[in-house]
Design a protein around this motif. Structure first.
Motif, PDB file in Angstrom:
ATOM      1  N   MET A  10     122.275  37.412  30.391  1.00  0.00           N
ATOM      2  CA  MET A  10     122.171  36.211  29.548  1.00  0.00           C
ATOM      3  C   MET A  10     120.849  36.197  28.784  1.00  0.00           C
ATOM      4  SD  MET A  10     124.086  33.323  31.980  1.00  0.00           S
ATOM      5  CE  MET A  10     122.571  32.659  32.469  1.00  0.00           C
ATOM      6  N   THR A  11     119.779  36.647  29.411  1.00  0.00           N
ATOM      7  CA  THR A  11     118.477  36.706  28.733  1.00  0.00           C
ATOM      8  C   THR A  11     118.518  37.715  27.595  1.00  0.00           C
ATOM      9  OG1 THR A  11     117.330  36.085  30.772  1.00  0.00           O
ATOM     10  CG2 THR A  11     116.017  37.155  29.059  1.00  0.00           C
ATOM     11  N   LEU A  12     119.074  38.883  27.855  1.00  0.00           N
ATOM     12  CA  LEU A  12     119.181  39.899  26.803  1.00  0.00           C
ATOM     13  C   LEU A  12     120.071  39.417  25.659  1.00  0.00           C
ATOM     14  CD1 LEU A  12     119.529  43.070  29.045  1.00  0.00           C
ATOM     15  CD2 LEU A  12     117.616  42.568  27.492  1.00  0.00           C
ATOM     16  N   ALA A  13     121.130  38.689  25.980  1.00  0.00           N
ATOM     17  CA  ALA A  13     122.010  38.150  24.938  1.00  0.00           C
ATOM     18  C   ALA A  13     121.235  37.187  24.039  1.00  0.00           C
ATOM     19  CB  ALA A  13     123.219  37.455  25.566  1.00  0.00           C
ATOM     20  N   ALA A 104     128.859  36.353  11.358  1.00  0.00           N
ATOM     21  CA  ALA A 104     128.261  36.887  12.588  1.00  0.00           C
ATOM     22  C   ALA A 104     127.898  35.750  13.536  1.00  0.00           C
ATOM     23  CB  ALA A 104     127.027  37.736  12.259  1.00  0.00           C
ATOM     24  N   ILE A 105     127.265  34.714  13.014  1.00  0.00           N
ATOM     25  CA  ILE A 105     126.878  33.577  13.858  1.00  0.00           C
ATOM     26  C   ILE A 105     128.132  32.872  14.403  1.00  0.00           C
ATOM     27  CG2 ILE A 105     125.738  31.312  13.862  1.00  0.00           C
ATOM     28  CD1 ILE A 105     123.867  33.789  13.929  1.00  0.00           C
ATOM     29  N   GLY A 106     129.162  32.777  13.585  1.00  0.00           N
ATOM     30  CA  GLY A 106     130.424  32.185  14.049  1.00  0.00           C
ATOM     31  C   GLY A 106     131.011  32.956  15.207  1.00  0.00           C
ATOM     32  N   THR A 107     130.947  34.277  15.149  1.00  0.00           N
ATOM     33  CA  THR A 107     131.479  35.075  16.256  1.00  0.00           C
ATOM     34  C   THR A 107     130.597  34.942  17.497  1.00  0.00           C
ATOM     35  OG1 THR A 107     130.409  37.095  15.453  1.00  0.00           O
ATOM     36  CG2 THR A 107     132.700  36.733  14.792  1.00  0.00           C
ATOM     37  N   ALA A 110     131.828  31.979  19.217  1.00  0.00           N
ATOM     38  CA  ALA A 110     133.098  32.285  19.880  1.00  0.00           C
ATOM     39  C   ALA A 110     132.856  33.038  21.186  1.00  0.00           C
ATOM     40  CB  ALA A 110     133.995  33.095  18.942  1.00  0.00           C
ATOM     41  N   VAL A 111     131.930  34.006  21.164  1.00  0.00           N
ATOM     42  CA  VAL A 111     131.600  34.766  22.377  1.00  0.00           C
ATOM     43  C   VAL A 111     131.016  33.832  23.432  1.00  0.00           C
ATOM     44  CG1 VAL A 111     130.047  36.527  23.329  1.00  0.00           C
ATOM     45  CG2 VAL A 111     131.307  36.988  21.224  1.00  0.00           C
ATOM     46  N   LEU A 112     130.111  32.951  23.024  1.00  0.00           N
ATOM     47  CA  LEU A 112     129.503  32.013  23.976  1.00  0.00           C
ATOM     48  C   LEU A 112     130.549  31.067  24.570  1.00  0.00           C
ATOM     49  CD1 LEU A 112     126.150  31.180  22.146  1.00  0.00           C
ATOM     50  CD2 LEU A 112     126.477  32.625  24.167  1.00  0.00           C
ATOM     51  N   HIS A 113     131.475  30.616  23.731  1.00  0.00           N
ATOM     52  CA  HIS A 113     132.562  29.754  24.222  1.00  0.00           C
ATOM     53  C   HIS A 113     133.362  30.478  25.307  1.00  0.00           C
ATOM     54  CE1 HIS A 113     136.065  27.145  24.343  1.00  0.00           C
ATOM     55  NE2 HIS A 113     136.806  28.193  24.044  1.00  0.00           N
TER      56      HIS A 113
END
Length: 121
Positions: A10-13, A104-107, A110-113
């Protein structure tokens, strides 16, 4: 061990996402910082560690793509994020750079969701 790898992941993300956003700010402001050698190398190191920690988590938790739909969809969005991120910095026209940045920010959202919600599809 699982909590440590999860927190590392999570930190690296977050570092990866914030780094992308900072580089985009430098792109849009035409900063010379964008062309410094560490700025070109560091994202690859961070993203490689991010990928390795993600694969490790996947193996530890046995949450594999093609078995769990949310993991498969998350991987699809991650690939889209990478492609849109590359296109953000490769596009010549400012409007295309902005479009790819927003995609990119939208995806990322989506990944975080998917990562936090783990919905069943």
């Amino acid at each position: 061990m699982y909590p440590a790898i999860k927190h590392l992941h999570m930190t690296l993300a977050m570092i990866s996402i914030l780094g992308f956003m900072l580089r985009a700010v430098w792109l849009f402001s035409q900063s010379s910082l964008l062309h410094k050698k560490p700025v070109k190398i560091l994202p690859h190191i961070i993203d490689t560690l991010l990928l390795a920690s993600g694969i490790t988590l996947m193996v530890i938790t046995t949450q594999y793509p093609a078995i769990l739909n949310w993991v498969t969809l998350k991987l699809v969005f991650i690939v889209c994020y990478i492609v849109f991120g590359i296109l953000t910095f490769k596009a010549q026209a400012k409007n295309k750079q902005i479009l790819f940045f927003l995609l990119a920010i939208g995806t990322v959202f989506a990944v975080l969701h998917l990562a936090f919600g783990k919905p069943v599809y």
